[in-house]
Design a protein around this motif. Structure first.
Motif, mmCIF file in Angstrom:
data_model
loop_
_atom_site.group_PDB
_atom_site.id
_atom_site.type_symbol
_atom_site.label_atom_id
_atom_site.label_comp_id
_atom_site.label_asym_id
_atom_site.label_seq_id
_atom_site.Cartn_x
_atom_site.Cartn_y
_atom_site.Cartn_z
ATOM 1 N N ILE A 158 -11.572 -45.289 -7.353
ATOM 2 C CA ILE A 158 -11.077 -44.708 -8.839
ATOM 3 C C ILE A 158 -9.745 -44.332 -8.692
ATOM 4 O O ILE A 158 -8.970 -44.494 -9.642
ATOM 5 N N ASN A 159 -9.579 -43.472 -7.540
ATOM 6 C CA ASN A 159 -8.011 -42.932 -7.183
ATOM 7 C C ASN A 159 -7.006 -44.006 -7.240
ATOM 8 O O ASN A 159 -5.934 -44.018 -7.951
ATOM 9 N N TRP A 160 -7.419 -45.064 -6.435
ATOM 10 C CA TRP A 160 -6.471 -46.176 -6.175
ATOM 11 C C TRP A 160 -6.088 -47.021 -7.688
ATOM 12 O O TRP A 160 -4.959 -47.076 -8.039
ATOM 13 N N TYR A 161 -7.260 -47.068 -8.560
ATOM 14 C CA TYR A 161 -7.272 -47.545 -9.856
ATOM 15 C C TYR A 161 -6.355 -46.789 -10.844
ATOM 16 O O TYR A 161 -5.288 -47.360 -11.245
ATOM 17 N N LEU A 162 -6.271 -45.491 -10.807
ATOM 18 C CA LEU A 162 -5.451 -44.476 -11.503
ATOM 19 C C LEU A 162 -3.770 -44.555 -10.937
ATOM 20 O O LEU A 162 -3.021 -44.863 -11.871
ATOM 21 N N GLN A 163 -3.726 -44.587 -9.772
ATOM 22 C CA GLN A 163 -2.542 -44.577 -9.261
ATOM 23 C C GLN A 163 -2.104 -46.083 -9.662
ATOM 24 O O GLN A 163 -0.533 -46.106 -9.881
ATOM 25 N N ASN A 164 -2.576 -47.096 -9.491
ATOM 26 C CA ASN A 164 -2.176 -48.407 -9.792
ATOM 27 C C ASN A 164 -1.859 -48.464 -11.405
ATOM 28 O O ASN A 164 -0.826 -49.150 -11.864
ATOM 29 N N HIS A 165 -2.720 -47.958 -12.150
ATOM 30 C CA HIS A 165 -2.379 -48.023 -13.690
ATOM 31 C C HIS A 165 -1.064 -47.156 -13.894
ATOM 32 O O HIS A 165 -0.269 -47.702 -14.738
ATOM 33 N N LEU A 166 -0.896 -46.001 -13.200
ATOM 34 C CA LEU A 166 0.445 -45.373 -13.433
ATOM 35 C C LEU A 166 1.613 -46.011 -12.778
ATOM 36 O O LEU A 166 2.458 -45.963 -13.691
ATOM 37 N N SER A 167 1.431 -46.864 -11.576
ATOM 38 C CA SER A 167 2.614 -47.496 -11.324
ATOM 39 C C SER A 167 2.980 -48.695 -12.305
ATOM 40 O O SER A 167 3.978 -49.123 -12.451
ATOM 41 N N ASN A 168 1.869 -49.213 -12.929
ATOM 42 C CA ASN A 168 2.215 -50.274 -13.619
ATOM 43 C C ASN A 168 2.759 -50.027 -14.987
ATOM 44 O O ASN A 168 3.407 -50.625 -15.667
ATOM 45 N N LEU A 169 2.262 -48.752 -15.505
ATOM 46 C CA LEU A 169 2.561 -48.233 -16.625
ATOM 47 C C LEU A 169 4.119 -48.204 -16.616
ATOM 48 O O LEU A 169 4.861 -48.438 -17.874
ATOM 49 N N PHE A 170 4.876 -47.699 -15.537
ATOM 50 C CA PHE A 170 6.124 -47.382 -15.481
ATOM 51 C C PHE A 170 6.898 -48.459 -14.689
ATOM 52 O O PHE A 170 8.331 -48.364 -14.470
ATOM 53 N N ALA A 171 6.191 -49.444 -14.358
ATOM 54 C CA ALA A 171 7.070 -50.587 -13.439
ATOM 55 C C ALA A 171 8.188 -51.178 -14.214
ATOM 56 O O ALA A 171 8.002 -51.648 -15.287
ATOM 57 N N GLY A 172 9.301 -51.407 -13.641
ATOM 58 C CA GLY A 172 10.380 -52.008 -14.364
ATOM 59 C C GLY A 172 10.799 -51.354 -15.481
ATOM 60 O O GLY A 172 11.462 -51.889 -16.539
ATOM 61 N N ALA A 173 9.998 -50.319 -15.872
ATOM 62 C CA ALA A 173 10.739 -49.505 -17.104
ATOM 63 C C ALA A 173 11.989 -49.379 -17.472
ATOM 64 O O ALA A 173 12.672 -49.440 -18.654
ATOM 65 N N TRP A 174 12.821 -49.160 -16.584
ATOM 66 C CA TRP A 174 14.400 -48.720 -16.818
ATOM 67 C C TRP A 174 15.256 -49.723 -16.341
ATOM 68 O O TRP A 174 16.452 -49.678 -16.354
ATOM 69 N N GLU A 175 14.969 -50.903 -16.298
ATOM 70 C CA GLU A 175 15.587 -52.149 -15.824
ATOM 71 C C GLU A 175 16.446 -52.370 -17.210
ATOM 72 O O GLU A 175 15.861 -52.343 -18.446
ATOM 73 N N PRO A 176 17.791 -52.956 -17.071
ATOM 74 C CA PRO A 176 18.487 -53.240 -18.283
ATOM 75 C C PRO A 176 17.818 -54.363 -19.286
ATOM 76 O O PRO A 176 17.383 -55.398 -18.768
ATOM 77 N N ARG A 177 17.891 -54.078 -20.598
ATOM 78 C CA ARG A 177 17.345 -54.844 -21.335
ATOM 79 C C ARG A 177 18.197 -54.915 -22.842
ATOM 80 O O ARG A 177 18.937 -54.052 -23.130
#
Length: 625
Positions: free
Chosen positions: A230-249
């Motif tokens: 469950i902890n891995w799932y939560l950490q992965n969800h958090l990482s995916n939520l912000f992955a690539g968030a601040w790349e130029p678009r």
């Protein structure tokens, strides 16, 4: 040997299926994306800033809102970028204000509201925008992505509510989706037939990583295999939520697609109109939409010289007095016309579902929306040419094809003479004495004489406003705002707010019935706080008269129609405005009071004129033609 082959086939099938499951799971969990795009846990950036950047790039100047924690990052970031945040006393008002901005500016209007009840409070206003074809972007907060469907505060299925009301609905699931989703939503809102769009922004896509992490991460280290999974799932969800968030678009606007008439259709219409002896044009709100400026449309109409009836936002298109603008006796004119052009006008209840059109007339219809273009054509009318395209662009093309054409002068002159006779009759009714209080027609005639040339008139009501639609004359294009086909009460406060912000130098008048005033009188607080002075003229007859007028003779009862001669002017005073009461004893002071309200307006104070009125004998049809 055969058994080994079969076993290999089965094992191969299982392996392929398992691989497919792994790839699908990796995609759903964002593992593949995270492999190529990094997460930046220490970045102070947040999704609200992405929203603000897109809005600024699209020329958005105002966000209308009623604040809530779900959307605070949007409001704070937008204000920092120079977008004005205007908070109202009801979410419906925020949407109505965004609607007015969309109509008057030719760009998308924006409202941002919090989750749950904040969004449900906008439903009527969004439906009104859909039917009025106003491009609005509704930004809605939502429960965190992990908590949706688990009983979080104000968590409901918001997408289902808005799918039937909006052209486009999307729920953002990761921070990196914010920019592309908003760009698409804004383009969709303005393309084709304009209308509202809805973007749901869960709270964890708007706040910075470190704050979201505090809510996601377990308070104590997990124990056991299930706890660690469950902890891995939560950490992965958090990482995916912000992955690539601040790349130029790319945040620039996407192309807006507007349907246009074909050359063949235009040529066919040129041939029909060029032979017409008694043509008419009925203009609806669509003719005020971009890309053709309203002043250019006015120039085209004046060049053609064809008599016009104006409805909805098209009111005022030809100015206060024009030899080709006909205001009265529409039914009779339609019976005589040999060619009728429906430019953005729909054959719904406002045109008797098409029954007012003569079967001997050649009908040309232009509308962006296919269903509106042909509404009721299977029953009461048939178009000779049906153009699914922008109505104003079609008129421009038609005018170019008709160079040298001018409508026979005797036709508009004849209609104008009848117009003058009818208006003279209406003025005579304004001089009649009512049983008590002031004659509403006299009040409206006086107001029409005194309003400034740059005034914008907002119509919010039934009986009193229905009369105003035939008496008050907008001075130019885009100077009349009414709800449109939905006939919604309560638009006044929001429409006036949006109009005043778009045109701060103009007088903004709200013509209210006393019933409709109750929906938005609290916005006098908003007018005061945001220094947006408007003037309200309230026809107070202590009744829902539009209903009572038919209910009493048909059913013999006035139940639920009665109101009171409430001191609405005192309510305005309480919210920081200036209120005036006009009863029979002050009738001789009405012009002086209107001028005082105009002075208040120039000095930055919202005014409300509460006029006690009696019943008039004047009645005409709907105002939203």
């Amino acid at each position: 040997m055969e058994g080994c082959c079969m076993l290999c086939t089965v094992l191969g099938t299982i392996l392929v299926a398992f691989s497919g499951i792994l790839v699908f799971a990796s995609y759903k969990l964002g593992l593949l994306y995270q492999f190529f795009h990094k997460t930046e846990p220490k970045s102070p950036c947040h999704g609200g800033e992405s929203v603000a950047e897109v809005l600024r790039a699209h020329g958005v100047k105002f966000i209308f809102t009623l604040v809530g924690g779900h959307i605070s990052p949007i409001l704070v970031a937008s204000e920092k970028l120079g977008i004005r945040i205007v908070d109202t006393r009801h979410e419906a008002t925020a949407v109505f204000a965004a609607d007015a901005v969309a109509r008057l500016s030719g760009t998308v209007g924006v409202a941002a509201v919090t989750a749950g009840p904040g969004l449900t409070n906008t439903v009527t206003a969004i439906k009104n925008a859909q039917m009025a074809e106003s491009p609005i972007l509704l930004l809605g907060g939502a429960a965190a992505t992990l908590l949706q469907g688990r009983g979080a505060l104000q968590d409901i299925d918001q997408m289902s509510l808005f799918k039937s009301l909006c052209k486009f609905c999307a729920s953002v699931r990761t921070v990196r989706e914010i920019i592309p989703v908003l760009r698409k939503a804004i383009a969709v809102a303005q393309s084709g037939t304009p209308g509202p769009v809805f973007v749901e922004l869960p709270i964890d896509t708007l706040y910075p990583y470190h704050l979201v992490e505090k809510e996601v991460a377990p308070k104590t280290p997990p124990k056991g295999l299930i706890g660690k999974v469950i902890n891995w799932y939560l950490q992965n969800h958090l990482s995916n939520l912000f992955a690539g968030a601040w790349e130029p678009r790319d945040i620039s606007p996407l192309p807006v697609h507007i349907p246009q008439a074909t050359k063949q259709q235009v040529q066919e219409c040129v041939e029909i109109v060029s032979r017409a002896k008694k043509p008419l044009i009925l203009l609806g709100s669509q003719v005020t939409l971009p890309p053709v400026p309203a002043d250019k449309t006015r120039e085209v109409l004046e060049t053609l010289g064809i008599p016009c009836f104006l409805g909805g936002m098209a009111r005022g298109m030809l100015g206060r007095e024009s030899p080709i603008h006909i205001r009265q006796n529409r039914k009779e004119a339609l019976k005589e016309a040999d060619v009728v052009i429906l430019a953005g006008t729909v054959c719904d209840f406002r045109l008797g579902y098409g029954r007012v059109l003569s079967r001997h007339s050649k009908i040309i219809a232009a509308n962006r929306d296919h269903s509106q273009l042909l509404k009721n054509s299977d029953m009461f009318w048939k178009p000779c040419v049906a153009v699914q395209g922008d109505a104003a662009s079609f008129l421009l093309q038609l005018s170019e094809g008709l160079k040298g054409y001018r409508c026979p002068l005797d036709w508009p002159q004849n209609l104008k003479e009848r117009d003058i006779l009818k208006e003279k009759s209406n003025r005579e009714r304004a001089a009649e004495k009512t049983e008590r209080h002031l004659n509403p027609l006299k009040v409206l005639h006086l107001a029409d004489e005194l309003i400034a040339e740059d005034s914008i008139i907002v119509a919010d009501g039934g009986d009193f406003v229905g009369s105003a639609a035939y008496i008050m004359k907008p001075r130019g294009p885009l100077r009349w705002l009414d709800p449109g086909a939905f006939g919604t009460l309560g638009v006044g406060g929001g429409f006036a707010l949006g109009a005043k912000l778009c045109r701060p130098e103009s007088e903004v008048w709200v013509i209210y019935g006393d019933g409709s005033l109750g929906f938005s009188v609290a916005e006098y607080d908003t007018f005061t706080r945001h220094k947006t002075p408007v003037i309200s003229l309230v026809g107070n007859d202590a009744c829902w008269s539009q209903i009572s007028r038919e209910q009493v003779p048909l059913l013999g009862s006035n139940v639920a129609c009665g109101l009171a001669f409430t001191d609405y002017h005192i309510v305005a005073d309480g919210y920081g405005g200036k209120g005036y009461l006009v009863s029979s004893s002050e009738e001789h002071k009405l012009d002086e009071i209107i001028k005082s309200a105009q002075r208040d307006n120039r000095e930055g104070r919202a005014a409300l004129i509460n006029v006690l009125i009696g019943k008039s004998t004047f009645r005409e049809g709907s105002i939203s033609v």
